[in-house]
Design a protein around this motif. Structure first.
Motif, mmCIF file in Angstrom:
data_model
loop_
_atom_site.group_PDB
_atom_site.id
_atom_site.type_symbol
_atom_site.label_atom_id
_atom_site.label_comp_id
_atom_site.label_asym_id
_atom_site.label_seq_id
_atom_site.Cartn_x
_atom_site.Cartn_y
_atom_site.Cartn_z
ATOM 1 N N ILE A 17 0.575 -1.287 0.425
ATOM 2 C CA ILE A 17 -0.167 0.345 0.254
ATOM 3 C C ILE A 17 0.366 1.632 0.421
ATOM 4 O O ILE A 17 0.718 2.713 0.288
ATOM 5 N N THR A 18 2.524 0.903 -0.515
ATOM 6 C CA THR A 18 2.991 1.969 -0.691
ATOM 7 C C THR A 18 4.163 1.805 -0.927
ATOM 8 O O THR A 18 4.130 0.625 -1.138
ATOM 9 N N ASN A 19 4.927 2.821 -1.583
ATOM 10 C CA ASN A 19 6.034 2.297 -2.192
ATOM 11 C C ASN A 19 5.898 1.713 -4.143
ATOM 12 O O ASN A 19 6.488 1.047 -4.109
ATOM 13 N N ILE A 82 -9.519 11.992 12.589
ATOM 14 C CA ILE A 82 -8.490 11.142 13.080
ATOM 15 C C ILE A 82 -8.080 10.521 14.383
ATOM 16 O O ILE A 82 -8.486 11.722 15.580
ATOM 17 N N ALA A 83 -7.749 9.811 14.211
ATOM 18 C CA ALA A 83 -7.970 8.468 15.392
ATOM 19 C C ALA A 83 -6.651 8.887 16.263
ATOM 20 O O ALA A 83 -5.948 8.185 16.003
ATOM 21 N N ASP A 84 -6.313 9.081 17.411
ATOM 22 C CA ASP A 84 -5.080 9.242 17.655
ATOM 23 C C ASP A 84 -4.658 9.981 18.946
ATOM 24 O O ASP A 84 -5.244 10.941 19.917
ATOM 25 N N SER A 85 -5.121 8.535 20.043
ATOM 26 C CA SER A 85 -5.179 8.831 21.359
ATOM 27 C C SER A 85 -4.019 8.909 22.290
ATOM 28 O O SER A 85 -4.415 9.152 23.675
ATOM 29 N N ARG A 86 -3.114 8.961 21.173
ATOM 30 C CA ARG A 86 -1.513 8.846 22.009
ATOM 31 C C ARG A 86 -0.958 10.073 21.627
ATOM 32 O O ARG A 86 -0.018 11.315 22.213
ATOM 33 N N GLY A 87 -2.101 10.993 20.870
ATOM 34 C CA GLY A 87 -1.708 12.429 21.077
ATOM 35 C C GLY A 87 -0.475 13.123 20.062
ATOM 36 O O GLY A 87 0.793 13.937 20.493
ATOM 37 N N ARG A 88 -0.303 12.272 18.974
ATOM 38 C CA ARG A 88 0.931 12.384 18.238
ATOM 39 C C ARG A 88 0.784 12.850 16.651
ATOM 40 O O ARG A 88 1.966 13.722 16.507
ATOM 41 N N VAL A 89 -0.826 13.917 16.548
ATOM 42 C CA VAL A 89 -0.502 14.162 15.602
ATOM 43 C C VAL A 89 -0.331 15.683 15.585
ATOM 44 O O VAL A 89 -1.146 16.414 16.729
ATOM 45 N N THR A 160 -3.801 -1.305 10.087
ATOM 46 C CA THR A 160 -3.456 -1.383 11.892
ATOM 47 C C THR A 160 -5.045 -0.715 11.807
ATOM 48 O O THR A 160 -5.246 -1.598 12.520
ATOM 49 N N LEU A 161 -5.790 -0.024 11.472
ATOM 50 C CA LEU A 161 -6.768 0.460 12.093
ATOM 51 C C LEU A 161 -7.584 0.012 11.353
ATOM 52 O O LEU A 161 -9.121 -0.290 11.790
ATOM 53 N N ASN A 162 -7.587 -0.506 9.669
ATOM 54 C CA ASN A 162 -8.300 -1.731 9.340
ATOM 55 C C ASN A 162 -8.638 -2.733 9.807
ATOM 56 O O ASN A 162 -10.083 -3.088 9.732
ATOM 57 N N SER A 163 -7.936 -2.969 10.860
ATOM 58 C CA SER A 163 -7.593 -4.306 10.919
ATOM 59 C C SER A 163 -8.727 -4.297 12.597
ATOM 60 O O SER A 163 -9.431 -4.837 12.542
ATOM 61 N N VAL A 164 -8.240 -3.466 13.068
ATOM 62 C CA VAL A 164 -9.391 -3.158 14.516
ATOM 63 C C VAL A 164 -10.645 -2.918 14.296
ATOM 64 O O VAL A 164 -11.643 -3.410 14.482
ATOM 65 N N LEU A 165 -11.055 -2.043 12.905
ATOM 66 C CA LEU A 165 -12.650 -2.178 12.538
ATOM 67 C C LEU A 165 -13.085 -3.369 12.750
ATOM 68 O O LEU A 165 -13.800 -3.861 12.395
#
Ligand code: NAP
Length: 227
Positions: A17-19, A82-89, A160-165
């Motif tokens: 999905i990249t490159n 944006i799903a960002d529970s760790r406050g990274r964005v 990652t998020l795809n799998s959680v969903l």
């Protein structure tokens, strides 16, 4: 009520999905057909966009940042979430200028640092807090529907998020644009990564709904998730 959730993914033939040079015009053109009320980004996807475009990183914040849009309730454009529970964005100011959304919203959890919650509040960025450690995506999506009337969500994230969903039984459709390209390189990220989401062993049977050749030899495959 839960919104309808669509994973929309650009992939190379070898599943990367990249490159590879994804046809983004086609990707976003097709994405519009669902007429989503919200677009959900994984935090790592936003951070990858920042890596690719450092200008997003630390823009000088400007007054617009501190002025919430007046017409957010009537504006037909989607919410950008944006799903960002760790406050990274920390590039909300730059994202605010993207033309295709009406407003911004962060999904957080009870574990999100209080300073980050204040940082968002100071910038008039709405927040849904759901879950203890990581975001409880079912509760967050339900709140998106209840508080913001979101009926359709298009997900723009990695595996990652795809799998959680998917694990939460929250996904209705999986749309994949398979590009005629062998990208090689590192094996990850992929479109489905339950190991990274700490839910290893998850497997998801799909049902093919349609295929179509679009753009320059790209196979657009649309699946629904089997019950
Ligand atoms: N080709 C394409 O169509 C496409 C589309 C989008 C992205 N990408 C690429 O995908 C890569 C990023 O993918 P990624 O898989 O590393 O990350 P990602 O899915 O974008 O981000 C991970 C997300 O999963 C959440 N998460 C992780 N574990 C969780 C759990 N147990 N419960 C709830 N939420 C959880 C994280 O939330 P927290 O922040 O709260 O931890 C974060 O929001 C980038 O390289 C990007 O360019 C490609």
């Amino acid at each position: 009520m839960l919104p309808k959730v669509i994973l929309h993914i650009a992939s190379s033939l070898d599943g990367r999905i990249t490159n590879f040079p994804a046809d983004l015009e086609l990707y976003y053109g097709l994405a519009a057909q669902w007429n989503p009320d919200a677009i959900l980004f994984g935090s790592a996807t936003v951070l990858a966009a920042v890596r690719d475009n450092p200008a997003l990183e630390v823009p000088p914040e400007h007054v617009q940042m501190f002025t919430p849009p007046k017409d957010a309730k009537t504006d037909p454009r989607p919410l950008l979430v944006i799903a960002d529970s760790r406050g990274r964005v920390h590039c909300w100011d730059a994202i605010r200028k993207w033309p295709y959304m009406r407003d911004l919203l962060a999904l957080c959890s009870s574990a999100t640092p209080q300073e980050y919650i204040s940082y968002l509040a100071n910038r008039h960025i709405g927040t849904i807090v759901a879950g203890n450690n990581r975001i409880d995506m079912r509760a967050a999506l339900t709140e998106l529907n209840t508080q913001f009337g979101v009926k359709v969500v298009r997900v723009d994230s990695g595996g990652t998020l795809n799998s959680v969903l998917l694990q939460g039984g929250l996904v209705d459709e999986v749309s994949v644009l398979i590009h005629p390209y062998l990208a090689g390189g590192e094996p990850g990220p992929t479109m489905f990564d339950p190991v990274n989401a700490a839910i290893s062993g998850l497997q998801v049977p799909l049902m093919l709904r349609s295929t179509k050749v679009v753009g320059d030899g790209i196979i657009w495959a649309l699946y629904s998730v089997r019950e």
